[in-house]
Design a protein around this motif. Structure first.
Motif, PDB file in Angstrom:
ATOM      1  N   GLY A   9       0.811  -1.202   0.000  1.00 27.82           N
ATOM      2  CA  GLY A   9       0.000   0.000   0.000  1.00 27.82           C
ATOM      3  C   GLY A   9       0.847   1.255   0.000  1.00 27.82           C
ATOM      4  O   GLY A   9       0.496   2.247  -0.614  1.00 27.82           O
ATOM      5  N   GLY A  28      -6.037   5.039   3.673  1.00 27.68           N
ATOM      6  CA  GLY A  28      -6.787   4.300   4.682  1.00 27.68           C
ATOM      7  C   GLY A  28      -8.266   4.275   4.405  1.00 27.68           C
ATOM      8  O   GLY A  28      -8.953   3.350   4.750  1.00 27.68           O
TER       9      GLY A  28
ATOM     10  N   GLY B  52      -4.872  -3.362   2.991  1.00 23.77           N
ATOM     11  CA  GLY B  52      -4.877  -2.064   2.326  1.00 23.77           C
ATOM     12  C   GLY B  52      -5.651  -2.026   1.025  1.00 23.77           C
ATOM     13  O   GLY B  52      -5.801  -0.984   0.415  1.00 23.77           O
TER      14      GLY B  52
END
Lengths: 392, 190
Positions: A9, A28, B52
């Motif tokens: 990520g 997020g 994520g």
């Protein structure tokens, strides 16, 4: 390619935020929003807090009447077609569809929003950005001119200023005469500067923001997917991306088939075998994998006691082989790992297999070769052999 | 790189768990074994990725609900078929646009249709992206998935190479001479 496969990520976030755009770096997601909003919602959240929004909205509403005339006429898409695809993009841009009371209107909004998104690659509307993007946007605005197709009112977030609604509505109605869609309450919080010759109502601006976001991500994808640089156009790019993903998936299948042909089936030695690989690729941090290995490997070893025992004699043989090879090869790196792996006998297995792996290093192209670890390594190897003798 | 290490660790653990019963594993056909390995790789990739993105959850959900790996293969083949069909239609649509080419509106519509079809095809290829997200997050998911898929391919390639190397070593002839010498020295050590 190695550098690209960095921690998931974070890497994507850096890709997205590296471009001088709206702040997409927040990955997020907003818990309160729909899942569909994802990180898009974050950037809008940012805009929500702008105190100057109210006055800007008032300003925009005054323009909207004039600006929207051109936009409304270009809504050439038949609603049914949009309805069909509505399911795909039903998650309204900023995920307010669930909470908005006028859900019917919102659906229509989503449909309309789809149209510009789909045609983004073809007739690029002059995008309007938040203040950061002035230069590139100005250029693009000039080139596209008043080419305002499908200015669909954007469906913004759940929290909105109700005062804007009435103002925007009145402004939009005349412009959208051709559209079958009723007026939608603008709940836009995107602070985009209105460009000259553009529709400046909050919907179109938010729509442009969204389109900009999409184009930015397409650019990032273009860098990711090899061979996409020459391709221009959304459809072709998507084509390339799909082909690439499918080819990667096919590679995975092929490699897993290759792994499945291994005989005998023994995956116990993989950590050692791959230690060199990983070390080569990424530096000494690879050793962390194998410390994790040792900590986690309690249960597999108990499960496959048979496999291990059948394997141990092999380990012994190979281990005995390796000492002269150690000297010849002078793998100080492996020596480091040997000492890092700790001393408890539970680690014995890993070290055995690691020793076994050393001949494979011959074929590998190791850049480092240090002499100092050699003696320690051979000593360690002999110690291993001694352990082995004692235990078995 | 941290992801690759995590992926490798997960892969090894899951492979070990699967091959714990060595007899059963060897008894499986090649296809089944391949499916097992692929499932392990996918699960390893998904767990290494964490939370994520959307696709890891989809992979894990698929792996959890299906007891065997059969459905994964079926699903992927079905997806391939769907994508192929979409592409065929797209091509037809593209040629029609070229032929017609009259009004700008129609070509734009065709282009829009193409993009939409490709977007749907992309959704089918990327796990967990079906009709849940808008286009921007779909692209982001695609980005994320591509990066991690590449890492998975790399890790799998290294693993298969390493395993092949080790099997070659085991089967090769040259260690025998050294082995004989070493046996003497090790016996002397005792």
């Amino acid at each position: 390619m190695e550098s690209r496969a960095a921690g998931g990520g974070d890497y994507i976030a850096s890709l997205l935020s590296s471009a001088p755009r709206l702040d997409f770096g927040v990955l997020g997601g907003v818990p309160g929003m729909d899942g569909a909003a994802g990180d898009g919602g974050d950037s809008l959240e940012k805009f929500c807090g702008d105190p100057g929004f109210a006055e800007r909205a008032a300003r925009l509403s005054s323009f909207s009447g004039q600006r929207f005339a051109g936009a409304g006429g270009l809504f050439g898409l038949p609603p049914p077609a949009l309805a069909a695809s509505n399911g795909d993009f039903g998650g309204s841009r900023e995920a307010s569809s669930v909470s908005d009371p006028a859900s019917a209107m919102r659906d229509a909004n989503a449909k309309k929003r789809k149209a510009p998104a789909a045609a983004k690659g073809k007739g690029k509307e002059p995008p309007c950005q938040a203040g950061e993007q002035n230069d590139s946007d100005a250029k693009r605005c000039k080139t596209d001119g008043g080419d305002k197709r499908e200015e669909s009112p954007v469906k913004p977030k759940a929290e909105q200023a109700g005062s804007d609604v009435s103002v925007e509505d009145s402004g939009q109605k005349p412009g959208k005469g051709k559209n079958a869609k009723p007026v939608e309450p603008p709940k836009d919080y995107v602070h985009v500067r209105a460009r000259r010759g553009q529709a400046t109502d909050s919907h179109s601006l938010a729509e442009r923001v969204r389109r900009e976001r999409i184009s930015q991500r397409m650019k990032v994808l273009q860098d990711l997917v090899p061979g996409c640089n020459k391709v221009i156009g959304k459809a072709l790019m998507l084509d390339e991306i799909i082909n690439y993903v499918q080819s990667l998936q096919r590679q995975v299948e092929f490699l897993s088939m290759k792994l499945a042909t291994v005989n005998p089936v023994d995956f116990s030695n993989l950590p050692a075998l791959l230690q060199k690989d990983m070390f080569q690729a990424c530096g000494p941090s690879a050793s962390s994998v194998f410390s994790l290995e040792s900590s986690n490997s309690g249960f597999p070893f108990s499960d496959q006691g048979d496999v291990f025992q059948s394997f141990v004699p092999n380990g012994m043989e190979n281990q005995c082989n390796l000492n002269p090879l150690d000297l010849a090869l002078s793998q100080a790196t492996s020596a480091q790992y040997a000492f890092q792996d700790g001393t408890p006998s539970s680690n014995l297995q890993q070290r055995n297999f690691w020793e076994e792996d050393l001949p494979s290093v011959f074929q590998m192209d190791n850049g480092q070769s240090q002499e100092n670890g050699v003696s320690a390594q051979s000593f360690h190897g002999q110690l291993q052999a001694g352990h082995m003798k004692m235990e078995f | 790189m941290a992801f690759k290490q995590e992926l490798l660790k997960n892969l090894i653990l899951s492979l070990r768990a699967r091959t714990a019963d060595a007899c059963r594993f060897s008894a499986m056909s090649l296809q089944e074994r391949k499916r097992a390995v692929k499932a392990s790789a996918d699960v390893a990739m998904a767990t290494a990725r964490g939370g994520g993105a959307r696709w890891p959850k989809a992979i894990l959900a698929a792996a959890g609900t299906t007891s065997s790996n059969q459905s994964c293969k079926v699903r992927s083949s079905r997806c391939r078929r769907v994508v192929r069909r979409c592409f065929r239609e797209k091509r037809r649509g593209g040629s029609a646009a070229a032929l017609a080419g009259s009004a700008a509106a129609s070509s734009v519509d065709v282009a829009r249709r193409l993009v939409r079809k490709r977007t749907m095809a992309l959704r089918k290829v990327i796990p967990g992206a079906d009709a849940v997200m808008d286009e921007a997050s779909l692209l982001r998911e695609a980005m994320d998935y591509v990066v991690h898929l590449r890492a998975q391919v790399d890790v799998l390639r290294r693993v298969s190479e390493a395993v092949q190397r080790s099997s070659l070593l085991r089967d090769s002839v040259w260690p025998q001479s050294a082995l004989r010498g070493k046996e003497d020295s090790s016996s002397m050590r005792q």
